[in-house]
Design a protein around this motif. Sequence first.
Motif, PDB file in Angstrom:
ATOM      1  N   SER A 164       0.828  -1.202   0.000  1.00  8.27           N
ATOM      2  CA  SER A 164       0.000   0.000   0.000  1.00  8.27           C
ATOM      3  C   SER A 164       0.862   1.251   0.000  1.00  8.27           C
ATOM      4  CB  SER A 164      -0.893  -0.003   1.242  1.00  8.27           C
ATOM      5  OG  SER A 164      -1.626   1.198   1.356  1.00  8.27           O
ATOM      6  N   GLY A 165       0.448   2.231  -0.801  1.00  4.10           N
ATOM      7  CA  GLY A 165       1.184   3.478  -0.905  1.00  4.10           C
ATOM      8  C   GLY A 165       2.121   3.541  -2.083  1.00  4.10           C
ATOM      9  N   THR A 166       2.410   2.393  -2.704  1.00  6.38           N
ATOM     10  CA  THR A 166       3.271   2.377  -3.885  1.00  6.38           C
ATOM     11  C   THR A 166       2.500   2.942  -5.074  1.00  6.38           C
ATOM     12  OG1 THR A 166       4.356   0.371  -3.059  1.00  6.38           O
ATOM     13  CG2 THR A 166       4.664   0.920  -5.398  1.00  6.38           C
ATOM     14  N   PRO A 167       3.034   3.952  -5.769  1.00 10.28           N
ATOM     15  CA  PRO A 167       2.328   4.479  -6.944  1.00 10.28           C
ATOM     16  C   PRO A 167       2.149   3.404  -8.007  1.00 10.28           C
ATOM     17  CG  PRO A 167       4.078   5.977  -6.255  1.00 10.28           C
ATOM     18  CD  PRO A 167       4.263   4.714  -5.478  1.00 10.28           C
ATOM     19  N   VAL A 168       1.054   3.498  -8.754  1.00  9.55           N
ATOM     20  CA  VAL A 168       0.747   2.562  -9.829  1.00  9.55           C
ATOM     21  C   VAL A 168       0.904   3.290 -11.153  1.00  9.55           C
ATOM     22  CG1 VAL A 168      -1.032   1.112 -10.875  1.00  9.55           C
ATOM     23  CG2 VAL A 168      -0.808   1.225  -8.378  1.00  9.55           C
ATOM     24  N   VAL A 169       1.873   2.870 -11.950  1.00  7.17           N
ATOM     25  CA  VAL A 169       2.124   3.495 -13.243  1.00  7.17           C
ATOM     26  C   VAL A 169       1.104   2.980 -14.257  1.00  7.17           C
ATOM     27  CG1 VAL A 169       3.782   3.797 -15.113  1.00  7.17           C
ATOM     28  CG2 VAL A 169       4.583   3.747 -12.727  1.00  7.17           C
ATOM     29  N   ARG A 170       0.452   3.892 -14.948  1.00  2.12           N
ATOM     30  CA  ARG A 170      -0.535   3.488 -15.947  1.00  2.12           C
ATOM     31  C   ARG A 170       0.125   2.565 -16.969  1.00  2.12           C
ATOM     32  NH1 ARG A 170      -5.433   5.328 -17.490  1.00  2.12           N
ATOM     33  NH2 ARG A 170      -5.243   7.024 -15.978  1.00  2.12           N
ATOM     34  N   PRO A 171      -0.445   1.373 -17.172  1.00  5.74           N
ATOM     35  CA  PRO A 171       0.192   0.427 -18.089  1.00  5.74           C
ATOM     36  C   PRO A 171      -0.061   0.800 -19.548  1.00  5.74           C
ATOM     37  CG  PRO A 171      -1.847  -0.487 -17.274  1.00  5.74           C
ATOM     38  CD  PRO A 171      -1.641   0.810 -16.531  1.00  5.74           C
ATOM     39  N   PRO A 187      -1.105   3.894 -23.807  1.00  5.49           N
ATOM     40  CA  PRO A 187      -1.563   3.795 -22.422  1.00  5.49           C
ATOM     41  C   PRO A 187      -3.008   3.303 -22.337  1.00  5.49           C
ATOM     42  CG  PRO A 187      -0.470   5.898 -22.823  1.00  5.49           C
ATOM     43  CD  PRO A 187      -0.674   5.262 -24.155  1.00  5.49           C
ATOM     44  N   SER A 188      -3.289   2.502 -21.323  1.00  3.89           N
ATOM     45  CA  SER A 188      -4.655   2.035 -21.082  1.00  3.89           C
ATOM     46  C   SER A 188      -5.584   3.226 -20.873  1.00  3.89           C
ATOM     47  CB  SER A 188      -4.694   1.132 -19.849  1.00  3.89           C
ATOM     48  OG  SER A 188      -6.021   0.848 -19.468  1.00  3.89           O
ATOM     49  N   ASN A 227      -5.958  -4.853  -3.821  1.00  7.73           N
ATOM     50  CA  ASN A 227      -6.513  -4.164  -4.994  1.00  7.73           C
ATOM     51  C   ASN A 227      -5.861  -4.742  -6.240  1.00  7.73           C
ATOM     52  OD1 ASN A 227      -7.429  -2.464  -7.004  1.00  7.73           O
ATOM     53  ND2 ASN A 227      -7.085  -0.575  -5.861  1.00  7.73           N
ATOM     54  N   ASP A 228      -6.658  -5.458  -7.026  1.00  7.14           N
ATOM     55  CA  ASP A 228      -6.176  -6.057  -8.266  1.00  7.14           C
ATOM     56  C   ASP A 228      -6.418  -5.057  -9.403  1.00  7.14           C
ATOM     57  OD1 ASP A 228      -5.329  -7.915 -10.177  1.00  7.14           O
ATOM     58  OD2 ASP A 228      -7.350  -8.710 -10.435  1.00  7.14           O
ATOM     59  N   TRP A 229      -5.472  -4.140  -9.591  1.00  3.39           N
ATOM     60  CA  TRP A 229      -5.589  -3.134 -10.638  1.00  3.39           C
ATOM     61  C   TRP A 229      -5.773  -3.822 -11.996  1.00  3.39           C
ATOM     62  CZ3 TRP A 229      -5.675   1.767  -8.690  1.00  3.39           C
ATOM     63  CH2 TRP A 229      -5.109   1.963  -7.436  1.00  3.39           C
ATOM     64  N   SER A 230      -6.647  -3.273 -12.820  1.00  2.25           N
ATOM     65  CA  SER A 230      -7.025  -3.944 -14.075  1.00  2.25           C
ATOM     66  C   SER A 230      -7.149  -2.943 -15.212  1.00  2.25           C
ATOM     67  CB  SER A 230      -8.361  -4.675 -13.896  1.00  2.25           C
ATOM     68  OG  SER A 230      -8.281  -5.631 -12.860  1.00  2.25           O
ATOM     69  N   ALA A 231      -6.443  -3.220 -16.300  1.00  8.49           N
ATOM     70  CA  ALA A 231      -6.572  -2.413 -17.518  1.00  8.49           C
ATOM     71  C   ALA A 231      -7.609  -3.096 -18.404  1.00  8.49           C
ATOM     72  CB  ALA A 231      -5.226  -2.303 -18.224  1.00  8.49           C
ATOM     73  N   LYS A 248      -3.514  -7.374 -16.170  1.00 10.50           N
ATOM     74  CA  LYS A 248      -3.524  -7.538 -14.715  1.00 10.50           C
ATOM     75  C   LYS A 248      -2.134  -7.499 -14.091  1.00 10.50           C
ATOM     76  CE  LYS A 248      -7.974  -8.868 -14.008  1.00 10.50           C
ATOM     77  NZ  LYS A 248      -8.895  -8.358 -12.977  1.00 10.50           N
ATOM     78  N   SER A 249      -1.117  -7.887 -14.847  1.00  7.96           N
ATOM     79  CA  SER A 249       0.177  -8.215 -14.242  1.00  7.96           C
ATOM     80  C   SER A 249       1.032  -7.011 -13.888  1.00  7.96           C
ATOM     81  CB  SER A 249       0.968  -9.129 -15.190  1.00  7.96           C
ATOM     82  OG  SER A 249       1.242  -8.466 -16.421  1.00  7.96           O
ATOM     83  N   PHE A 250       0.588  -5.800 -14.209  1.00  7.57           N
ATOM     84  CA  PHE A 250       1.443  -4.629 -13.981  1.00  7.57           C
ATOM     85  C   PHE A 250       1.511  -4.220 -12.515  1.00  7.57           C
ATOM     86  CE2 PHE A 250      -2.818  -3.364 -15.053  1.00  7.57           C
ATOM     87  CZ  PHE A 250      -3.129  -2.337 -14.166  1.00  7.57           C
ATOM     88  N   ALA A 251       0.471  -4.512 -11.724  1.00  8.13           N
ATOM     89  CA  ALA A 251       0.504  -4.159 -10.301  1.00  8.13           C
ATOM     90  C   ALA A 251      -0.672  -4.781  -9.567  1.00  8.13           C
ATOM     91  CB  ALA A 251       0.478  -2.642 -10.096  1.00  8.13           C
ATOM     92  N   THR A 252      -0.401  -5.269  -8.362  1.00  4.45           N
ATOM     93  CA  THR A 252      -1.421  -5.690  -7.408  1.00  4.45           C
ATOM     94  C   THR A 252      -1.011  -5.125  -6.055  1.00  4.45           C
ATOM     95  OG1 THR A 252      -1.811  -7.760  -8.609  1.00  4.45           O
ATOM     96  CG2 THR A 252      -2.588  -7.648  -6.328  1.00  4.45           C
ATOM     97  N   SER A 253      -1.866  -4.318  -5.449  1.00  7.05           N
ATOM     98  CA  SER A 253      -1.531  -3.668  -4.177  1.00  7.05           C
ATOM     99  C   SER A 253      -2.130  -4.431  -3.004  1.00  7.05           C
ATOM    100  CB  SER A 253      -2.055  -2.229  -4.158  1.00  7.05           C
ATOM    101  OG  SER A 253      -1.450  -1.445  -5.153  1.00  7.05           O
ATOM    102  N   VAL A 254      -1.335  -4.604  -1.953  1.00  8.01           N
ATOM    103  CA  VAL A 254      -1.821  -5.256  -0.738  1.00  8.01           C
ATOM    104  C   VAL A 254      -1.551  -4.351   0.457  1.00  8.01           C
ATOM    105  CG1 VAL A 254      -1.530  -7.604  -1.606  1.00  8.01           C
ATOM    106  CG2 VAL A 254       0.349  -6.505  -0.360  1.00  8.01           C
TER     107      VAL A 254
END
Length: 402
Positions: A164-171, A187-188, A227-231, A248-254
């Motif tokens: 948690s708190g790690t920025p998520v770069v738009r895939p 970009p998505s 949070n399973d971020w999804s494009a 899905k594979s670019f980021a999953t936040s816990v």
Amino acid sequence: MTDATALDLPGDDLFGPDNLPYGLYTTADAPDHPRIGVRYGDHVLDAGAAAAAFGSPHTALLQQPLLNPLMAAGRPVWQAVRAGLREWLTAARHRDTAARHLRPLEEVSLRLPFEVADYVDFYASEHHATNVGRIFRPDGEPLTPNWKHLPIGYHGRAGTVVASGTPVVRPVGQRKPPAEAAPLFGPSQRLDIEAEVGFVVGAPSAHGEPVGQGSLRDHVFGVCLLNDWSARDIQAWEYVPLGPFLGKSFATSVSAWVTPLEALDSARTAPPARDAPLLPYLDDGPDTGHEPGGLDIRITVRLNGATVAEPPFSAMYWTAAQQLAHMTVNGASLRTGDLFASGTVSGPEPDQYGCFLELTAGKGPYLADGDEVTLSAWAPGPQGSRIGLGEVTGRIDPARAI
């Protein structure tokens, strides 16, 4: 030194003695020295230092730079460590010693608390699966024929699970809008969230040996929000016929905090009634002897500080015990640090949907650069108390140039 009054928590504190979640933290004076911490109110206990001070036989496990060794030690050790922590933090005779090893949360930096081995994501909400099916298959059955016979899932990418708190770069990736003859690259445009609950495996299992539903407590160390971020646009173009990949594979936040499974005993509840027969390894009916597999966890989804949904985990069709049984029924082994996620949590009402795909009926808008999403949750605890799950926050950063 922290004043001992920090140990005096109000009865409604979400992180009191009935919770005691584990995390990993560093301090400004030792940024390269991660320590196991236990959250208590708005403080964190240095578990290793406290264990040494109290002469715990589990000091070596609590002085490790991540949770995996403790997780691998198994349920009897988990129970003994938890009992010790509770005594240190609540017994009057231990107040001064325990207080010496407390730090205010704002003085520490939280880390990913365990090394992720394998990551599996399920699709366990009937409400979510039905809503998504209606969006993508408006003229057909919303649920696929197998959905009520087995917990559907896919293997994700363990290396991009972040705290948690790690920025998520738009895939970036391929997407094919309906009006286009060929796929586009970039970009998505339909970046989404999925509000989920994750289960963290502690004790491993032998390759070739299935793990039954009744062994959930022996193998699952704890629970965290996920949070399973999804494009969605990348996902829609790639997922036929093999399922999610780059979408899905670019980021999953816990969460940075893992709540012990035992802390959620008072939140146990029966899952929704099922209208399809289950094979014996998945059957959890009242005559099977299995404890109630559902969990009454109340999730809140906030976008830029405003509440947009409150998904109820108690509405999930498939339980964590069934997911564990299905995941291993073919002989696949468990490893310490395995993470399996529930899939999007959604309820029957529009304000209970766990992703923007559902909340907007597939029309958007989706996430913009700079948007920040926070998941929080609580569950009923003993004697009317509440158990908090650590928040999961992520902010969307712009796509990187290629």
